[in-house]
Design a protein around this motif. Structure first.
Motif, PDB file in Angstrom:
ATOM      1  N   SER A  42      72.543  61.265 137.800  1.00  0.00           N
ATOM      2  CA  SER A  42      71.262  61.020 138.332  1.00  0.00           C
ATOM      3  C   SER A  42      71.463  60.463 139.996  1.00  0.00           C
ATOM      4  CB  SER A  42      70.503  60.407 137.618  1.00  0.00           C
ATOM      5  OG  SER A  42      69.141  60.276 138.096  1.00  0.00           O
ATOM      6  N   ALA A  43      70.654  60.548 140.868  1.00  0.00           N
ATOM      7  CA  ALA A  43      70.612  60.269 142.078  1.00  0.00           C
ATOM      8  C   ALA A  43      69.014  59.877 142.550  1.00  0.00           C
ATOM      9  CB  ALA A  43      71.241  61.150 143.088  1.00  0.00           C
ATOM     10  N   GLY A  44      69.221  59.424 143.560  1.00  0.00           N
ATOM     11  CA  GLY A  44      67.546  59.135 144.091  1.00  0.00           C
ATOM     12  C   GLY A  44      67.043  57.762 143.492  1.00  0.00           C
ATOM     13  N   HIS A  45      67.815  56.903 142.857  1.00  0.00           N
ATOM     14  CA  HIS A  45      67.274  55.782 142.416  1.00  0.00           C
ATOM     15  C   HIS A  45      67.195  54.458 143.566  1.00  0.00           C
ATOM     16  CE1 HIS A  45      67.471  57.106 138.123  1.00  0.00           C
ATOM     17  NE2 HIS A  45      68.510  57.843 138.875  1.00  0.00           N
ATOM     18  N   GLU A  46      66.317  53.513 143.493  1.00  0.00           N
ATOM     19  CA  GLU A  46      66.421  52.677 144.367  1.00  0.00           C
ATOM     20  C   GLU A  46      67.800  52.005 144.594  1.00  0.00           C
ATOM     21  OE1 GLU A  46      63.443  48.732 145.127  1.00  0.00           O
ATOM     22  OE2 GLU A  46      63.355  49.943 143.180  1.00  0.00           O
ATOM     23  N   HIS A  47      68.069  51.856 146.187  1.00  0.00           N
ATOM     24  CA  HIS A  47      69.387  51.306 146.755  1.00  0.00           C
ATOM     25  C   HIS A  47      69.433  49.721 146.120  1.00  0.00           C
ATOM     26  CE1 HIS A  47      70.607  54.846 149.253  1.00  0.00           C
ATOM     27  NE2 HIS A  47      69.944  55.021 148.268  1.00  0.00           N
ATOM     28  N   TYR A  48      70.225  49.111 146.167  1.00  0.00           N
ATOM     29  CA  TYR A  48      70.511  47.567 146.185  1.00  0.00           C
ATOM     30  C   TYR A  48      71.451  46.960 147.415  1.00  0.00           C
ATOM     31  CZ  TYR A  48      74.166  48.336 142.850  1.00  0.00           C
ATOM     32  OH  TYR A  48      75.608  48.478 142.220  1.00  0.00           O
ATOM     33  N   GLN A  49      71.019  45.856 147.693  1.00  0.00           N
ATOM     34  CA  GLN A  49      71.522  45.060 148.962  1.00  0.00           C
ATOM     35  C   GLN A  49      71.766  43.614 148.706  1.00  0.00           C
ATOM     36  OE1 GLN A  49      68.763  46.275 151.912  1.00  0.00           O
ATOM     37  NE2 GLN A  49      67.127  45.450 151.099  1.00  0.00           N
ATOM     38  N   ALA A  50      72.432  43.005 149.713  1.00  0.00           N
ATOM     39  CA  ALA A  50      72.492  41.588 149.548  1.00  0.00           C
ATOM     40  C   ALA A  50      71.156  40.722 149.157  1.00  0.00           C
ATOM     41  CB  ALA A  50      73.018  40.975 150.980  1.00  0.00           C
ATOM     42  N   GLY A  51      70.887  40.058 148.422  1.00  0.00           N
ATOM     43  CA  GLY A  51      69.917  39.339 147.837  1.00  0.00           C
ATOM     44  C   GLY A  51      69.532  39.814 146.605  1.00  0.00           C
ATOM     45  N   ASP A  52      69.632  40.922 146.303  1.00  0.00           N
ATOM     46  CA  ASP A  52      68.939  41.651 145.174  1.00  0.00           C
ATOM     47  C   ASP A  52      69.778  41.244 143.862  1.00  0.00           C
ATOM     48  OD1 ASP A  52      67.158  43.167 146.312  1.00  0.00           O
ATOM     49  OD2 ASP A  52      68.415  45.058 146.536  1.00  0.00           O
ATOM     50  N   LYS A  53      69.017  41.198 142.863  1.00  0.00           N
ATOM     51  CA  LYS A  53      69.532  40.953 141.224  1.00  0.00           C
ATOM     52  C   LYS A  53      69.675  42.091 140.699  1.00  0.00           C
ATOM     53  CE  LYS A  53      68.196  36.051 141.016  1.00  0.00           C
ATOM     54  NZ  LYS A  53      67.915  35.973 142.183  1.00  0.00           N
ATOM     55  N   VAL A  54      70.745  42.742 140.296  1.00  0.00           N
ATOM     56  CA  VAL A  54      70.975  44.278 139.685  1.00  0.00           C
ATOM     57  C   VAL A  54      71.388  43.610 137.992  1.00  0.00           C
ATOM     58  CG1 VAL A  54      72.253  46.098 139.555  1.00  0.00           C
ATOM     59  CG2 VAL A  54      71.694  44.903 141.736  1.00  0.00           C
ATOM     60  N   GLY A  55      70.896  44.218 136.970  1.00  0.00           N
ATOM     61  CA  GLY A  55      71.060  43.833 135.797  1.00  0.00           C
ATOM     62  C   GLY A  55      71.085  45.064 134.852  1.00  0.00           C
ATOM     63  N   LEU A  56      71.397  44.975 133.597  1.00  0.00           N
ATOM     64  CA  LEU A  56      71.570  46.065 132.628  1.00  0.00           C
ATOM     65  C   LEU A  56      71.340  45.361 131.298  1.00  0.00           C
ATOM     66  CD1 LEU A  56      74.432  46.135 130.947  1.00  0.00           C
ATOM     67  CD2 LEU A  56      75.189  46.803 132.913  1.00  0.00           C
ATOM     68  N   ILE A  57      70.642  46.371 130.441  1.00  0.00           N
ATOM     69  CA  ILE A  57      70.546  45.905 128.909  1.00  0.00           C
ATOM     70  C   ILE A  57      70.923  47.125 128.358  1.00  0.00           C
ATOM     71  CG2 ILE A  57      68.758  45.744 127.150  1.00  0.00           C
ATOM     72  CD1 ILE A  57      66.898  44.304 129.108  1.00  0.00           C
ATOM     73  N   CYS A  58      71.713  46.932 127.160  1.00  0.00           N
ATOM     74  CA  CYS A  58      72.665  47.923 126.727  1.00  0.00           C
ATOM     75  C   CYS A  58      72.331  47.802 125.207  1.00  0.00           C
ATOM     76  CB  CYS A  58      74.212  47.860 126.922  1.00  0.00           C
ATOM     77  SG  CYS A  58      74.960  49.255 126.105  1.00  0.00           S
ATOM     78  N   ASN A  59      71.663  48.944 124.592  1.00  0.00           N
ATOM     79  CA  ASN A  59      71.477  49.062 123.263  1.00  0.00           C
ATOM     80  C   ASN A  59      72.717  49.881 122.566  1.00  0.00           C
ATOM     81  OD1 ASN A  59      70.833  49.597 120.569  1.00  0.00           O
ATOM     82  ND2 ASN A  59      68.762  48.888 120.983  1.00  0.00           N
TER      83      ASN A  59
END
Length: 158
Positions: free
Chosen positions: A82-99
């Motif tokens: 999948s593509a076209g998701h929001e890009h991230y950059q310096a200062g951003d918080k990127v996380g994941l939740i896995c079930n």
């Protein structure tokens, strides 16, 4: 304490993984992007325990990995799914939740859901990881993640 991971090489795609590993249940992981040059490559996700052996920008299928790139792409088993998701950059918080019980991995950018991968490979032991692109990039693993509240709500609804 917060844990810092940084790329100290200018070639290849170094990979670091968290020490914790999971086979069942749910878990979350969040990083703050401290340094990521414009157009730089960074990948956050989950994969098998041999992730530190990876030297490619996207871990191949043998690492059984699922990830979200700074370029807004979702990867599963070495392929863009999948593509076209929001890009991230310096200062951003990127996380994941896995079930792992439901086989679902959800990605978050600044506490907002940005993508989801379903049908994770069952019966695997997974650990969170970060792949650094070429450049002196740095991330901090958040000791008290913002997505902790989101995780608590997911657990309550299950």
């Amino acid at each position: 304490y917060d844990m810092v991971a940084r790329n100290t090489t200018t070639s290849g795609y170094p990979t670091v993984r968290a020490a914790s590993r999971y086979r069942v249940g749910s878990f979350f992981f969040e990083i703050c992007i401290d340094k990521l040059d414009q157009g730089g490559f960074l990948l956050i996700g989950i994969g098998s325990l041999n992730m530190p052996e990876n030297r490619e920008y996207m871990p191949s299928e043998k690492y059984n990995s699922y990830a979200y790139s700074a370029a807004g792409e979702l990867f599963a088993l070495g392929e863009v799914v999948s593509a076209g998701h929001e890009h991230y950059q310096a200062g951003d918080k990127v996380g994941l939740i896995c079930n792992l019980d439901k086989g679902v991995l959800t990605f978050y950018l600044n506490s907002r859901q940005t993508g989801e991968i379903r049908n994770l490979s069952p019966h695997m032991e997974y650990c969170p990881f970060v792949v650094f692109g070429n450049g002196m990039f740095q991330v901090t693993i958040n000791r008290i993640p913002q997505i902790g509240k989101i995780f608590a709500m997911h657990e309550k609804q299950s």
